[in-house]
Design a protein around this motif. Structure first.
Motif, PDB file in Angstrom:
ATOM      1  N   SER A   1       2.892  45.604  37.208  1.00  0.00           N
ATOM      2  CA  SER A   1       2.864  45.351  35.767  1.00  0.00           C
ATOM      3  C   SER A   1       2.635  46.614  34.943  1.00  0.00           C
ATOM      4  O   SER A   1       2.731  46.561  33.710  1.00  0.00           O
TER       5      SER A   1
ATOM      6  N   ASP B   1       7.849  51.964  30.728  1.00  0.00           N
ATOM      7  CA  ASP B   1       9.189  51.719  30.202  1.00  0.00           C
ATOM      8  C   ASP B   1       9.581  52.802  29.201  1.00  0.00           C
ATOM      9  O   ASP B   1       8.914  53.016  28.195  1.00  0.00           O
TER      10      ASP B   1
ATOM     11  N   HIS C   1       7.165  46.435  23.604  1.00  0.00           N
ATOM     12  CA  HIS C   1       7.807  46.441  24.922  1.00  0.00           C
ATOM     13  C   HIS C   1       9.047  45.568  24.870  1.00  0.00           C
ATOM     14  O   HIS C   1       8.954  44.346  24.755  1.00  0.00           O
ATOM     15  N   ARG C   2      10.204  46.215  24.915  1.00  0.00           N
ATOM     16  CA  ARG C   2      11.487  45.508  24.909  1.00  0.00           C
ATOM     17  C   ARG C   2      11.599  44.526  23.744  1.00  0.00           C
ATOM     18  O   ARG C   2      11.985  43.366  23.901  1.00  0.00           O
TER      19      ARG C   2
ATOM     20  N   HIS D   1       4.085  36.147  27.435  1.00  0.00           N
ATOM     21  CA  HIS D   1       5.204  37.053  27.702  1.00  0.00           C
ATOM     22  C   HIS D   1       5.111  37.646  29.107  1.00  0.00           C
ATOM     23  O   HIS D   1       6.107  37.691  29.840  1.00  0.00           O
TER      24      HIS D   1
ATOM     25  N   GLN E   1       3.464  36.496  31.672  1.00  0.00           N
ATOM     26  CA  GLN E   1       3.560  35.456  32.702  1.00  0.00           C
ATOM     27  C   GLN E   1       4.995  34.993  32.923  1.00  0.00           C
ATOM     28  O   GLN E   1       5.357  34.587  34.033  1.00  0.00           O
ATOM     29  N   THR E   2       5.807  35.094  31.891  1.00  0.00           N
ATOM     30  CA  THR E   2       7.202  34.620  31.996  1.00  0.00           C
ATOM     31  C   THR E   2       8.211  35.744  32.144  1.00  0.00           C
ATOM     32  O   THR E   2       9.368  35.486  32.474  1.00  0.00           O
ATOM     33  N   HIS E   3       7.766  37.010  31.908  1.00  0.00           N
ATOM     34  CA  HIS E   3       8.658  38.156  32.048  1.00  0.00           C
ATOM     35  C   HIS E   3       7.958  39.235  32.883  1.00  0.00           C
ATOM     36  O   HIS E   3       7.420  40.193  32.329  1.00  0.00           O
TER      37      HIS E   3
ATOM     38  N   SER F   1       6.979  42.452  34.616  1.00  0.00           N
ATOM     39  CA  SER F   1       7.402  43.781  34.172  1.00  0.00           C
ATOM     40  C   SER F   1       7.899  44.639  35.317  1.00  0.00           C
ATOM     41  O   SER F   1       7.275  44.726  36.368  1.00  0.00           O
TER      42      SER F   1
END
Length: 300
Positions: free
Chosen positions: A122, A128, A213-214, A253, A255-257, A259
């Motif tokens: 993570s 990034d 972030h993104r 975010h 938990q669902t994406h 890194s």
């Protein structure tokens, strides 16, 4: 760091660094001011027990306590082994469990100079878009956070974070006298002044780290965990930084994406030793000490 100086001069240097008089130190250490004076002037050569006793009350780092012992004619007692040493397998296992177990939120381990030792996947939230040159080991997290080619441009409260970081690093330089930390502090100042600390939101529990972030704004608070009562220099100087979501949106975010850094995925666990990075495998052994958590006054 002046290791060729007599033990009395070294103790006086540390006493001055702590802002204490001889009487202050004598009262704290429960010894006579006369004895402190005799030690500092070289009229008395302290025993190893007295060196360690005074060093404890001066909060001198373990590696410097070894130098004090040698300066007084005694053998050093604190060992310094690399983290991959078999004797530290239990401690390494603890560190790996902490950073792995913290996913999907970022967690990392740094040494006394803020160089990256271990990290979880993570950490990609922070890596990034970072210039690859900054990711060449040893990766310095202070530099990574404030360098214009690091993740500083994505920090939405950069001035606030910079103010806390530079103040914290300056305090660490004053406490340790480490020339490399001093050079790092000067380098980071060249990227932008500390400036005035902006007022904190009363609703914030700790200094927030707000980062884009993104296309999504994420907000973290962090904690620092260190080994309690570590007798090995390496363990004594290691700290675990764990980042927690400061709001439900950030938690959802992450938990669902999960890194990952684009084109350069961060390995599950990385270890930086002697300027090389390699994957590590957990070992099972009795721990070298129990970590203790504390809330950080700022990131890193």
């Amino acid at each position: 760091m002046h290791h060729d100086r007599p033990v009395g001069e070294l103790l006086r240097m540390w006493r001055h660094r702590r802002g204490l008089t001889q009487l202050d130190l004598a009262i704290q250490a429960d010894v006579s001011a006369r004895h402190v004076s005799f030690v500092e002037t070289g009229r008395t050569i302290p025993s190893s027990a007295m060196v360690l006793h005074l060093a404890e009350h001066l909060a001198i780092p373990l590696r410097e306590r070894n130098h004090l012992l040698v300066a007084a004619g005694h053998a050093p007692i604190f060992r310094q082994r690399p983290l991959e040493d078999p004797d530290l397998a239990g401690a390494r296992d603890i560190l790996e469990q902490i950073v792995r177990g913290h996913e999907p939120y970022p967690a990392l381990v740094v040494d006394r100079r803020w160089n990256l030792v271990l990290a979880n996947r993570s950490l990609g939230v922070f890596l990034d878009g970072v210039d690859e040159a900054l990711l060449t080991p040893p990766v310095n997290m202070m530099r990574l956070g404030l360098h214009p080619e690091g993740f500083a441009p994505r920090l939405l409260n950069l001035q606030q974070v910079r103010g806390f970081l530079l103040t914290r690093l300056a305090r660490q330089v004053a406490q340790t006298g480490d020339p490399e930390l001093s050079a790092l502090h000067e380098e980071l100042l060249s990227y932008g002044p500390a400036g005035e600390l902006s007022p904190l939101d009363p609703a914030d529990l700790a200094l927030p780290i707000r980062i884009r972030h993104r296309g999504v704004e994420l907000c973290f608070v962090n904690t620092i965990t260190t080994f309690g009562a570590a007798f090995d220099i390496t363990l004594n100087e290691i700290a675990v930084e764990a980042y927690f979501p400061a709001n439900p949106q950030t938690a959802h975010h992450l938990q669902t994406h999960p890194s990952q850094t684009p084109n350069n995925p961060t390995p599950p666990i990385t270890e930086t030793t002697n300027h090389t990075t390699k994957a590590t495998t957990p070992q099972k052994a009795p721990p070298g000490g129990e970590p203790r958590p504390e809330v950080s006054p700022g990131p890193w």
